[in-house]
Write a protein that holds these residues in place. Sequence first.
Motif, PDB file in Angstrom:
ATOM      1  N   GLY A 148      -0.936   8.204  12.776  1.00 37.88           N
ATOM      2  CA  GLY A 148      -0.842   7.747  11.584  1.00 37.88           C
ATOM      3  C   GLY A 148      -2.172   8.034  10.722  1.00 37.88           C
ATOM      4  O   GLY A 148      -3.065   8.108  11.179  1.00 37.88           O
ATOM      5  N   ILE A 149      -1.809   8.073   9.283  1.00 39.18           N
ATOM      6  CA  ILE A 149      -2.872   8.450   8.637  1.00 39.18           C
ATOM      7  C   ILE A 149      -2.673   7.496   7.377  1.00 39.18           C
ATOM      8  O   ILE A 149      -1.708   7.380   6.627  1.00 39.18           O
ATOM      9  CB  ILE A 149      -3.049   9.737   7.913  1.00 39.18           C
ATOM     10  CG1 ILE A 149      -3.180  10.747   9.180  1.00 39.18           C
ATOM     11  CG2 ILE A 149      -4.132  10.156   6.969  1.00 39.18           C
ATOM     12  CD1 ILE A 149      -3.317  12.240   8.957  1.00 39.18           C
ATOM     13  N   ALA A 150      -3.634   6.753   6.976  1.00 40.09           N
ATOM     14  CA  ALA A 150      -3.631   5.840   5.962  1.00 40.09           C
ATOM     15  C   ALA A 150      -3.876   6.746   4.507  1.00 40.09           C
ATOM     16  O   ALA A 150      -4.771   7.498   4.597  1.00 40.09           O
ATOM     17  CB  ALA A 150      -4.802   4.859   5.832  1.00 40.09           C
ATOM     18  N   VAL A 151      -2.984   6.647   3.509  1.00 39.64           N
ATOM     19  CA  VAL A 151      -3.237   7.516   2.185  1.00 39.64           C
ATOM     20  C   VAL A 151      -3.248   6.504   1.130  1.00 39.64           C
ATOM     21  O   VAL A 151      -2.324   5.635   0.926  1.00 39.64           O
ATOM     22  CB  VAL A 151      -1.926   8.362   2.058  1.00 39.64           C
ATOM     23  CG1 VAL A 151      -1.808   9.437   0.882  1.00 39.64           C
ATOM     24  CG2 VAL A 151      -1.864   9.314   3.422  1.00 39.64           C
ATOM     25  N   HIS A 152      -4.188   6.839   0.299  1.00 43.24           N
ATOM     26  CA  HIS A 152      -4.316   6.230  -1.067  1.00 43.24           C
ATOM     27  C   HIS A 152      -3.922   6.970  -2.230  1.00 43.24           C
ATOM     28  O   HIS A 152      -4.488   8.251  -2.222  1.00 43.24           O
ATOM     29  CB  HIS A 152      -5.828   5.534  -1.329  1.00 43.24           C
ATOM     30  CG  HIS A 152      -5.926   4.773  -2.587  1.00 43.24           C
ATOM     31  ND1 HIS A 152      -5.540   3.670  -2.935  1.00 43.24           N
ATOM     32  CD2 HIS A 152      -6.674   5.383  -3.573  1.00 43.24           C
ATOM     33  CE1 HIS A 152      -5.792   3.330  -4.139  1.00 43.24           C
ATOM     34  NE2 HIS A 152      -6.400   4.396  -4.449  1.00 43.24           N
ATOM     35  N   ALA A 181       6.125   9.531   3.586  1.00 46.35           N
ATOM     36  CA  ALA A 181       6.036   8.157   2.809  1.00 46.35           C
ATOM     37  C   ALA A 181       5.789   8.515   1.223  1.00 46.35           C
ATOM     38  O   ALA A 181       4.865   9.582   0.783  1.00 46.35           O
ATOM     39  CB  ALA A 181       4.735   7.450   3.481  1.00 46.35           C
ATOM     40  N   THR A 182       6.523   8.010   0.300  1.00 50.32           N
ATOM     41  CA  THR A 182       5.916   7.895  -0.794  1.00 50.32           C
ATOM     42  C   THR A 182       5.232   6.786  -1.315  1.00 50.32           C
ATOM     43  O   THR A 182       5.379   5.548  -1.461  1.00 50.32           O
ATOM     44  CB  THR A 182       7.527   7.636  -1.705  1.00 50.32           C
ATOM     45  OG1 THR A 182       8.415   8.924  -1.166  1.00 50.32           O
ATOM     46  CG2 THR A 182       7.047   7.939  -3.090  1.00 50.32           C
ATOM     47  N   VAL A 183       4.068   7.488  -1.788  1.00 53.53           N
ATOM     48  CA  VAL A 183       2.800   6.248  -2.083  1.00 53.53           C
ATOM     49  C   VAL A 183       2.785   6.110  -3.545  1.00 53.53           C
ATOM     50  O   VAL A 183       2.893   7.076  -4.402  1.00 53.53           O
ATOM     51  CB  VAL A 183       1.543   6.796  -1.361  1.00 53.53           C
ATOM     52  CG1 VAL A 183       0.518   5.761  -1.836  1.00 53.53           C
ATOM     53  CG2 VAL A 183       1.755   7.408  -0.264  1.00 53.53           C
ATOM     54  N   ALA A 184       2.836   4.722  -3.893  1.00 55.38           N
ATOM     55  CA  ALA A 184       3.108   4.309  -5.501  1.00 55.38           C
ATOM     56  C   ALA A 184       1.697   4.600  -5.967  1.00 55.38           C
ATOM     57  O   ALA A 184       0.561   4.735  -5.245  1.00 55.38           O
ATOM     58  CB  ALA A 184       3.404   3.009  -5.497  1.00 55.38           C
ATOM     59  N   THR A 188      -2.095   1.911  -1.499  1.00 57.02           N
ATOM     60  CA  THR A 188      -2.267   2.588  -0.027  1.00 57.02           C
ATOM     61  C   THR A 188      -1.235   2.276   0.808  1.00 57.02           C
ATOM     62  O   THR A 188      -0.864   1.397   1.202  1.00 57.02           O
ATOM     63  CB  THR A 188      -3.607   1.887   0.453  1.00 57.02           C
ATOM     64  OG1 THR A 188      -4.507   2.099  -0.459  1.00 57.02           O
ATOM     65  CG2 THR A 188      -4.125   2.893   1.791  1.00 57.02           C
ATOM     66  N   GLN A 189      -0.896   3.432   1.729  1.00 58.28           N
ATOM     67  CA  GLN A 189       0.336   3.401   2.410  1.00 58.28           C
ATOM     68  C   GLN A 189       0.147   4.205   3.780  1.00 58.28           C
ATOM     69  O   GLN A 189      -0.660   5.256   3.435  1.00 58.28           O
ATOM     70  CB  GLN A 189       1.642   3.789   1.791  1.00 58.28           C
ATOM     71  CG  GLN A 189       2.892   3.362   2.631  1.00 58.28           C
ATOM     72  CD  GLN A 189       4.272   3.872   2.039  1.00 58.28           C
ATOM     73  OE1 GLN A 189       4.070   3.898   0.908  1.00 58.28           O
ATOM     74  NE2 GLN A 189       5.105   3.784   2.615  1.00 58.28           N
ATOM     75  N   THR A 190       0.407   3.699   4.849  1.00 57.68           N
ATOM     76  CA  THR A 190       0.160   4.693   6.012  1.00 57.68           C
ATOM     77  C   THR A 190       1.487   5.484   6.243  1.00 57.68           C
ATOM     78  O   THR A 190       2.610   4.860   6.209  1.00 57.68           O
ATOM     79  CB  THR A 190      -0.096   3.707   7.356  1.00 57.68           C
ATOM     80  OG1 THR A 190      -1.179   3.014   7.113  1.00 57.68           O
ATOM     81  CG2 THR A 190      -0.191   4.568   8.648  1.00 57.68           C
ATOM     82  N   VAL A 191       1.183   6.731   6.526  1.00 59.49           N
ATOM     83  CA  VAL A 191       2.363   7.706   6.859  1.00 59.49           C
ATOM     84  C   VAL A 191       2.078   8.019   8.309  1.00 59.49           C
ATOM     85  O   VAL A 191       0.954   8.481   8.997  1.00 59.49           O
ATOM     86  CB  VAL A 191       2.400   8.958   6.205  1.00 59.49           C
ATOM     87  CG1 VAL A 191       1.042   9.765   6.077  1.00 59.49           C
ATOM     88  CG2 VAL A 191       3.388   9.921   6.732  1.00 59.49           C
TER      89      VAL A 191
END
Length: 553
Positions: A148-152, A181-184, A188-191
Motif C-alpha cells: 500500500g501507498i498513501a497518496v495525498h 484509487a481516485t483521490v479527491a 489523502t487515500q491509500t491505494v
Amino acid sequence: MLGRGLHDQAIDSSSVWPYLLLDVWSFATGVLPTPPLPDIMSSSPVLRPGRFPAIVFAVLASFLALNFFPSSARAAGVVPPVTGELYSYEGTLNLGDLQSDAGVSAGITDLNGSRLIKIDFPVLKGYPGVNFPVPKEGWDLSGYAGIGIAVHNPGTDPVAVTLKVDNPPTDDPNPANSEVATVAPGATQTVKVVFGKSFGQPGYALDRSRVIRVKLFVQALKKPTTIIVAKPIAFKSAAAASAPAAPEAPTKPYITSSTSPKNHTVPYGQEWLLVKDWTFGNKRADATIRNKGQLDQEFYFRYIYDGAKLDILSTYWSYHRDYPEGDPRSLHVFGDDTLTLKGRIPPGGGLHRRGIESGMLRSKIPFVPGMYVEMRCKVTKGVGSWPNFWINPGIQYENGTFSKLPWPPEIDIFEFFGFRNQATPRTFESNVQTNKKPEKYGMPYDIFSVFRKGHYTPGMDFSEEFHVFALDWQENRPVWLLDGRPIKQTYYEWNAPAAHILICNSLGIEFAKDDMKLMTADESNWDFVIDYIRVWKHPGVVIPSTVVPEGTP
C-alpha cells in the motif's frame, strides 16, 4: 558458461540434452557442475559453432529456469525489514533511485510535519509514473498480503492513481496485480494492492517471493498534476495498509527541514552557538531585518575586490547595485516575510553584458572553520539565471582596509546554471575551487557525495518551493546539506584568511553565449527570494575581528 563443451566430438542429438540441462542449470543458478564436462561435441554437424547460436541456448535456458526449476534454485529475493518499508529514502539523499518516466519529476516536500515524496506530472499520453527501487534479486514478500501507498492530492481536481506490482515475465501476458484509487482534491487515500487481486477482482496468482517491480502511475491527465506520496509499505493484513508509516525522524545530527523554524535559538542537535540571525520581512513578528537600513548594517553589496567596488565578474552579464529604501529601482526588496534580490533591465539596458542590474549580499562578519551557515530560499529560473551561494576568502575591516585577498580557495554551497536545457532549476553544483593547483589545497577528494559527475538532481523545482541549503564547515572536511540532510563531504584545505559569505543573483552566463540566445527579458523569473540566513559556531571557535589588527600598516 552457456554452451560450454559443445565442441570437438560428434554425437547424436539425444546425447546433447543431459549436457544442455547441466548448462542451463549453470546459467540459471550460477553453480558450475562438478567435475567439468568433457569437450565432446564440436565435431557435430548440428552443434558446430555457427549452426546452433549461443542465443538459442540463452533463450532456452531462461525459459527452463523460469518455468521448470524450483524457486529455491534461483537467487532468493530480499526480505524487507519488519516495518514492511520497501523504500527508505534519507531526506533527499537517494531520490535518484526512483525511476521516473520521461517528463515526470520527484522531490521532497513537507506535509503535516512529515517528509514525503512530491511527484509532478506534466500532461503526457499513456500512464506516466515512477518505479520504486527494487533489489536486483527482487522482493521476497512471502509473509505479506499486499503493498500500500498513501497518496495525498494537493490539487483542485480528482486524480486516479494506480499501483502495479509485477512478477518476472511468464507466458501470462500480464503477470501483475494492480489497483486504482481516485483521490479527491485535498484528500489523502491509500491505494493498495492485495496479492492475487486486480481492481477488486480475483487476478493473477502473483508469486510473492518474486516481486520485481512496484510502479505508481496516474491516468487521464488534462493538466499538469502533483501528488504527494508516502513510502510503499508491504502489509500482512488488508487493514494494516490503511496507514503507512510516516517517514522516520532524521538520524543525522541536523534537524533543519525545508520549513522555517519558529524558534531561531534552537540549534541542530549539536552544540552550536547562534552568531547571526538574519530573518527577513517587514511584517513578520520574528524578523530581525525589516528594511534596507538594517540590511546595510550587516552586508555589503559589491565584491571585496577593487577596494570593495567590484560590481561584476567576467563570467556573467548583470552588475550589482544597491538603492535606498523605497527607491523604485531597488534590487533588495522586502516583503511581508522575505527579502528578494531582484534582477532588472535599467533604461538603455538589455540582454548583454552590463545590461542588467541585480542584487547581491556579502556578509560583514567573517566565517571560519567550526562555523555553520544555512539559507532558506527560492532561486531564480529561466535561461541565463545563475543564482549562487558561496564563501570566498578575505576580511573587509571597519576602516575600509582589507586582509590579504588570495583566490582560490573558494567553497560553492550551490550554483544553479540556467543553460543546457536547465531553465527550470532542478540541478545544482556544489564544489571547491583549486584553479588547477589541487596540491595547494590538500589534493581535494570527496569523502562521500550524492552528486553524479558534479551534479545533483533531487527532482524538485527550487524556484517554486523554499529549501534550506547549508554548509557545516568542519576543518578540512566541509559538509554540504540540503533540508538538513548531508549530501556531500569533501577533503579541502583552506590555507587563506577567514572567509565571507556571498549570495549573488547573477544573470546572463558569459561562457554559454549560444545558450543565451534563448534568454528572454522576463524579470518575473529573476526573483531570488530569501526567508532567512543564519550563522552558528561551535563553542571555542574564535571569529576574527573586523577591527584592524594592531601593527597592521
